[in-house]
Every structure is written in C-alpha cells, then in structure tokens.
Motif scaffolding. Structure first.
Motif, mmCIF file in Angstrom:
data_model
loop_
_atom_site.group_PDB
_atom_site.id
_atom_site.type_symbol
_atom_site.label_atom_id
_atom_site.label_comp_id
_atom_site.label_asym_id
_atom_site.label_seq_id
_atom_site.Cartn_x
_atom_site.Cartn_y
_atom_site.Cartn_z
ATOM 1 N N SER A 64 124.920 -59.642 30.027
ATOM 2 C CA SER A 64 123.814 -58.750 29.631
ATOM 3 C C SER A 64 123.057 -59.358 28.457
ATOM 4 O O SER A 64 121.873 -59.177 28.296
ATOM 5 C CB SER A 64 124.331 -57.362 29.280
ATOM 6 O OG SER A 64 124.814 -57.329 27.968
ATOM 7 N N ASN A 86 130.419 -56.183 26.753
ATOM 8 C CA ASN A 86 129.763 -54.900 27.031
ATOM 9 C C ASN A 86 128.464 -55.086 27.828
ATOM 10 O O ASN A 86 127.635 -55.920 27.483
ATOM 11 C CB ASN A 86 129.464 -54.209 25.692
ATOM 12 C CG ASN A 86 129.088 -52.754 25.880
ATOM 13 O OD1 ASN A 86 129.689 -52.057 26.684
ATOM 14 N ND2 ASN A 86 128.093 -52.308 25.156
ATOM 15 N N ASP A 87 128.298 -54.290 28.885
ATOM 16 C CA ASP A 87 127.084 -54.272 29.725
ATOM 17 C C ASP A 87 126.917 -55.488 30.637
ATOM 18 O O ASP A 87 125.888 -55.627 31.291
ATOM 19 C CB ASP A 87 125.799 -54.114 28.873
ATOM 20 C CG ASP A 87 125.600 -52.675 28.442
ATOM 21 O OD1 ASP A 87 126.189 -51.790 29.081
ATOM 22 O OD2 ASP A 87 124.870 -52.433 27.466
#
Length: 539
Positions: free
Chosen positions: A56, A28-29
């Motif tokens: 991230s 995620n990200d």
C-alpha cells in the motif's frame, strides 16, 4: 489493529485472522494472498499470508534514532510496529531525533527489519512546517513539483492569439463575476448574466480551460494525474498544478482576457432551463467578490453589480427549491477555520459559515455539472453509449440507515426510510429540526457517515444524495483531475470524435477517487493536529 492482523477479503465474507508470526513481512493496508487453515468449530477463520501482491505504501514518516553509525526509524501512525533499519550511507545527513521520510528498499527474508533510505529530512518535531509536510508525506502527496514540471509550465505562453479568440464564443462584453473564499488564489469558475428580449436570462457558467494549456501525456499532466487533486491543509494549499497555471494562466482573475470552457443556459425567471450550449469561450471578468462581499450585496440590496447578484441569487433559490423538492439532501457541513500566528500556532478557532453567496455558486455549479452529464449520458446516445467520467453516489447501506434511525429516535427525532424520496425528505426535515440545537453537530456528522461515499466511475448509477440521474464534475479543473478528463471527453464528443477507451478511464477514475480520499484524510489530520495544539495549554 490492536496487535492483531485481519484480512478483509475482496469478496464479501468473514475477515481472516492472522497470527503475527504468519504475517510474512506484510504491512498495514497491503494487498495480499492468504492461505486459509481448516476451520475449527466455533472459531474465527484463520490463515497465513503467502504472498504480498501490492504494497500500500513504501514511504513512511517517523523519528530517526541514531545508534552508532546506523539508525532506525519507527514509522508514525503504522500499527505494525516495524522498525526500519537505515545504513550509514542512507542517512542523508539527518540528525538524531529528526522527523524524516523513509523509503523501504528491501526486506531480506531472514531479517526482522526492512532496510530503508531517508529520502527527505523534514526537521524538528513540533514545528508547524515540519508537521504539515509530515502529514502530506504520510498520505503520499509530493512535497515539491519535479524540476521538469516547473520548467515545462514556465515555457507555456501567456499570449492569447487573435486566431484562438476567433475560434471561441466571445463573452468579454457580458457582465461577468467570480465569487470565491477570501484567501483563494485560484479562481476556477465565473458567472455571466445577460437579459434576453423575451424576458428570460442567459447565464454562462464559465470554467477555466485548463485543457487548452495542458496536453495529455505532458510532464505537467502526468504530475497532475498522480496528485489527482489539490490538498487543502489548515494553513496552505498544495496545488495539483504548478502556480504559474493554478494561480496565473488558468485562474479567472478580473479585468483580463481568460480562456474558458462554458456551459451557457437560457433560464426563465423561475429557474427553468430553456436551452443549453457547451463550448470554448473567452471572458473578461468585471469583478472579483469574496463570499462575504457578495453576501453583503445580497443582504443589503446595494453595492457593485447589485442587479446581477440579486437576479442570480433569485434564480439560484429556484434551482435549489426544485432540487430539494426532487429529494436532494440539504447538507450544510461546517468547516473549522483557525486563526494562526506567523509561526502557524493556532490563536483561535471559528466555524466557517455557509451563506446565500456560497449557495448561489454551488447551485450554478450543480446545474452545469448535471447538464454536462445529461448531455453525454442521455442525449448523445444515438450511436452508442459514450465513455464518460461520472460522479456517482450509491444509496446508503440499510443496516447503517437502521442504526442511524435508532440513534436519532433516542434523541426524540424520527427518520422514515421507506424509499429514496421519503428517506431524503425525512433526512431534510431532521436536518432542519436540529438546526441550532446542541446535538446538531453529532447528528450531522453521523448522517454523513451513514451515507455511502461519492466516487468517480465510467458506470453511471446516478447520484443518490443529490437525487440526480446524471452527474459529473466539470467545474474545478484547476484543483481536480477528473474535471480535466471531463473537459477533454466533452470536447472530443462535441468534435464528433469516436468514444474513448472505457478501461483506460475507469482505471483513472479509481485512482482519482483514491487520491480524493487521501486528500480528505490529510486535511482532517491537519485540522486534528491544530485542534490538539490549540487545546494543549488548556488542559
């Protein structure tokens, strides 16, 4: 997101949908490179992740589950659902069921699980200290200062030499005061007031001179830059600077000589600025007020330094009226404050009030920030535009504004959004109309979400919400790194030094904006945690 993976492209355009078997170990990200499949009719754009450009985050918070001689950690608040494999030698003596911070070391190509190392054992879930530290770790804030930073800050001398005082403008005889929250330990700013023979007033906005104590590139400066900001959780402050600096040397405590960087104004009774001066000073504050004490003096017209406080209040009201007349928003966001017992368990909750004493300080801080930015951006243009750190705020997205307008109209309010001035005036009228109403909180929160986010930049586009053409952050260098950059740049330009490297400062602006966002998310997460904890026995 909900079992699906979406890629938000850098250029404006449609999101790309990725099947889980095409995620290729992305989390995620992460910033990734995507191969786009040929578009099928009436279908969404689909693709495959071919490269991870930048992770991230590599550190996660989760619960350790032991299985024989090794363990697994399932990160909390991570939608990707990965389990991080922890070999025996990387367990760091953590017990089964403990909350831990784990760092991903590698992710072998054929393996379903990344391999990690436990870097910090937080403790038993549910304990206040454990949960607050977990929130900090989750958003990437360090839990302790590195030993070299503590050593370096301990070595800084607390003696202000006569030679240093002789280089500065001396305000020690001027009546000076600070107004801060009751629980504040660091005092960034002080105000001085002196009457002038012509009937005007000299008002000094005195800001802690952190740049005197902190040389660019030293360990403490590098650590402050990495953190970017102090973080204010419900029960603690995680300072940007070690306590010796933040609560000691730099804090403008009363009855002590303190070094400042000041913005000094000659101001008329009606709040018109006649002259301005920026430079290094030495002060000695007469009195430390908290907001409630200052409020009492303003309301009752009696108490210590009553003449000074009432005069400052009167001029602040004039500055505020002028600002609102020019289209500045009158947002007064409500802060939730908890009463906690000695174990951090919430006993009660109240809304922190925003009164005249708060506004008084805010108005003089806004004045100093605006005038410093104008001085560099407007008045020092004679040779060429100087690289500077601005605090900027773009106008709202028209679609968001239209949605917000539709929403409030259903509740019987109107919002006119023809141009900046009418939008701001209409917003302020709306904020006034909803005061004390049941829908006040939801409308105020939606109004804030409708606005663009303010950020730091070397490109000045002005500040929409404040209706200022030039604005910066100069007034809080103890708790915000951009203010420290502003101090250094301003002093360089006052010393007639050449312009600074724009790319270097732009990169630092981006990092500072990112850390500010993370700090706000961490603060919100700590409030949510306490709200849920407070309501847990009231189901």
């Amino acid at each position: 997101h909900g079992g699906k993976i979406f890629i938000i492209p850098d250029e404006p355009g449609e999101d790309v949908v990725i099947a889980t078997h095409h995620a290729n170990r992305a989390l995620n990200d992460d910033k990734v490179k995507v191969f786009i499949f040929p578009k099928r009719k009436n279908k969404r754009i689909e693709g495959e992740i071919v490269e991870i450009i930048e992770r991230s985050k590599t550190k996660f918070v989760g619960i350790l589950r032991l299985s024989g001689k090794f363990g697994y950690v399932l990160p909390e608040n991570d939608p990707s659902g990965i389990e991080i494999f922890i070999p025996k030698e990387n367990l760091n003596n953590a017990s089964d069921g403990y909350k831990v911070v784990v760092e991903i070391l590698e992710w072998p190509e054929k393996s379903r699980n990344p391999v990690g190392n436990i870097t910090f054992v937080l403790g038993s879930p549910g304990e206040n200290n454990v949960e607050m530290n977990a929130i900090l770790a989750e958003f990437g804030f360090p839990l302790i200062f590195p030993p070299e930073v503590i050593k370096e800050s301990d070595r800084i001398s607390d003696i202000i030499t006569p030679a240093e005082i002789s280089k500065r403008r001396d305000f020690r005889k001027a009546t000076t005061l600070t107004i801060d929250p009751e629980d504040a330990k660091d005092f960034d700013d002080a105000l001085s007031l002196q009457s002038l023979p012509n009937g005007n007033f000299e008002i000094g906005v005195h800001i802690a001179d952190v740049s005197y104590y902190l040389q660019p590139g030293c360990s403490t400066d590098e650590e402050a830059y990495i953190r970017g900001t102090s973080v204010y959780l419900v029960d603690r402050v995680i300072p940007m600077l070690p306590e010796r600096l933040s609560n000691g040397l730099c804090s403008l405590s009363p009855n002590t000589d303190k070094l400042c960087f000041s913005a000094v104004f000659e101001i008329t009774e009606t709040g018109k600025v006649v002259t301005e001066w920026f430079g290094k000073t030495v002060i000695n504050s007469n009195r430390r007020f908290n907001y409630n004490e200052a409020q009492q003096v303003i309301e009752s017209g009696e108490g210590e330094l009553v003449g000074e406080l009432l005069q400052l209040h009167k001029i602040a009201c004039c500055l505020r009226d002028e600002r609102l007349k020019n289209g500045s928003f009158a947002f007064e966001t409500q802060e939730v404050k908890f009463t906690l017992d000695e174990n951090g368990k919430p006993l009660g909750v109240k809304i922190r009030e925003y009164k005249d004493s708060n506004k008084l300080i805010e108005d003089f801080m806004l004045l100093a920030n605006r005038k410093v930015a104008e001085f560099i951006g407007k008045k020092m243009k004679q040779d060429r535009v100087k690289t500077f750190v601005y605090r900027v705020h773009d106008e709202p997205n028209p679609e968001k504004l239209s949605n917000f307008s539709d929403f409030v109209s259903k509740l019987g309010y109107t919002l006119k959004a023809k141009n900046q001035k009418t939008t701001n005036e209409s917003f302020n009228k709306l904020l006034k109309d909803i005061t004390g109403k049941g829908e006040q909180n939801i409308i105020e929160n939606l109004a804030i979400r409708t606005m663009a986010k303010a950020y730091y930049s070397t490109d000045n586009i002005g500040h929409y919400g404040l209706a200022f053409d030039y604005y910066t952050h100069f007034t809080s260098p103890i708790r915000r790194y951009p203010d420290l950059m502003v101090h250094r740049l301003l002093q360089n330009y006052l010393d007639k030094k050449p312009g600074a490297d724009k790319r270097f400062y732009e990169e630092r602006c981006k990092h500072s904006s990112e850390m500010e966002k993370k700090a706000a998310e961490a603060e919100r997460a700590s409030v949510k945690y306490k709200q849920v904890e407070f309501m847990a026995d009231k189901v």
